[in-house]
Enzyme design. Structure first.
Site, PDB file in Angstrom:
ATOM      1  N   CYS A  42      14.488 -52.573   6.019  1.00 20.23           N
ATOM      2  CA  CYS A  42      15.785 -52.996   5.535  1.00 20.23           C
ATOM      3  C   CYS A  42      16.613 -52.298   6.006  1.00 20.23           C
ATOM      4  CB  CYS A  42      15.434 -52.565   3.895  1.00 20.23           C
ATOM      5  SG  CYS A  42      16.750 -53.206   2.786  1.00 20.23           S
ATOM      6  N   ASP A  44      19.155 -50.890   4.492  1.00 21.39           N
ATOM      7  CA  ASP A  44      19.350 -49.886   3.675  1.00 21.39           C
ATOM      8  C   ASP A  44      19.621 -48.362   4.170  1.00 21.39           C
ATOM      9  OD1 ASP A  44      19.180 -47.879   1.531  1.00 21.39           O
ATOM     10  OD2 ASP A  44      18.790 -49.356   0.193  1.00 21.39           O
ATOM     11  N   ARG A  46      19.334 -45.704   3.293  1.00 24.66           N
ATOM     12  CA  ARG A  46      18.317 -44.616   3.059  1.00 24.66           C
ATOM     13  C   ARG A  46      16.969 -44.850   3.692  1.00 24.66           C
ATOM     14  NH1 ARG A  46      19.139 -46.208  -3.191  1.00 24.66           N
ATOM     15  NH2 ARG A  46      18.887 -48.055  -2.193  1.00 24.66           N
ATOM     16  N   HIS A  98      10.931 -51.394   0.804  1.00 25.96           N
ATOM     17  CA  HIS A  98      11.189 -50.083  -0.019  1.00 25.96           C
ATOM     18  C   HIS A  98      11.263 -50.337  -1.320  1.00 25.96           C
ATOM     19  CE1 HIS A  98      15.607 -50.131  -0.433  1.00 25.96           C
ATOM     20  NE2 HIS A  98      15.509 -51.004   0.648  1.00 25.96           N
ATOM     21  N   CYS A 101      14.791 -51.907  -3.479  1.00 24.93           N
ATOM     22  CA  CYS A 101      15.768 -52.581  -2.623  1.00 24.93           C
ATOM     23  C   CYS A 101      16.523 -53.443  -3.483  1.00 24.93           C
ATOM     24  CB  CYS A 101      14.736 -53.573  -1.690  1.00 24.93           C
ATOM     25  SG  CYS A 101      15.385 -54.379  -0.412  1.00 24.93           S
TER      26      CYS A 101
HETATM   27 CO    CO Z   1      16.567 -52.717   0.978  1.00 20.04          CO
END
Ligand code: CO
Length: 194
Positions: A42, A44, A46, A98, A101
């Site tokens: 992803c 993302d 993080r 994750h 998400c």
């Molecule tokens: Co995500």
């Protein structure tokens, strides 16, 4: 110093610290990359691929998009997959989602976010496919299960892909993994082992 200049400064310090450990490090890496792994994760902020699996530059080939989707007509992802499998000859393709998400959660809701709604339509289709199981769950549990189902489906899309099928036909060593990362404790779970 403004924030963006700080990044350049961080980079200079990072490059110096690496060279202090191994003066030839960048020269060796500049010659060629021989990663054993392809990461499809992803976007993302993080979930940074290298960091969470403790790998250095050169060790892992990375493709990231919103909600770690492998869409059969996405030439961006397909090009990464083809290059990784056919040219780099990676031994492992890791699809890593994750929990929590935002892309998956957005797809479970009705709120509109713009263009990205079309991308998330792939997850909406998947939620429909698993509607009976998901209907039994609520809130965080429903979101978590959907994140897992999404990883499993995207790993399946990797397996169903013509590039991967051709590699298997040739007898190339290639393993597909479906992993999920917890933002809460930083730990990865292998969904094939549950
Ligand atoms: Co995500």
């Amino acid at each position: 110093m403004n924030e963006i200049n700080q990044l350049i400064k961080n980079n200079q310090e990072w490059a110096e610290s690496i060279k202090a450990d191994d003066p030839d490090y960048f020269n060796k890496l500049a010659e060629r990359q021989t990663p054993q792994y392809l990461w499809i994760g992803c976007a993302d902020s993080r979930v940074p691929a290298n960091q969470i699996v403790g790998l250095l530059p050169g060790d892992i080939f990375v493709h990231r998009n919103v909600a770690n989707l492998v869409v059969h007509t996405d030439f961006n992802c397909l090009s990464v997959l083809q290059y990784a499998v056919d040219v780099l000859k990676v031994k492992h393709v890791i699809v890593c989602g994750h929990y929590g998400c935002g892309g998956v959660e957005a797809a479970l809701g009705d709120q509109r976010f713009g263009l990205i709604d079309n991308w998330l339509g792939h997850i909406k289709d998947l939620a429909y496919k698993h509607r009976e199981e998901l209907a039994l769950l609520e809130g965080e549990k429903r979101s978590a299960r959907m994140c897992e189902l999404n990883v499993l489906e995207q790993a399946e899309n990797v397996r169903r892909n013509s590039i991967v099928k051709d590699a298997f036909m040739r007898g190339q060593q290639l393993h597909i993994h479906s992993w999920i990362y917890s933002l809460r404790n930083g730990v990865i779970k292998d969904l094939a082992k549950i």
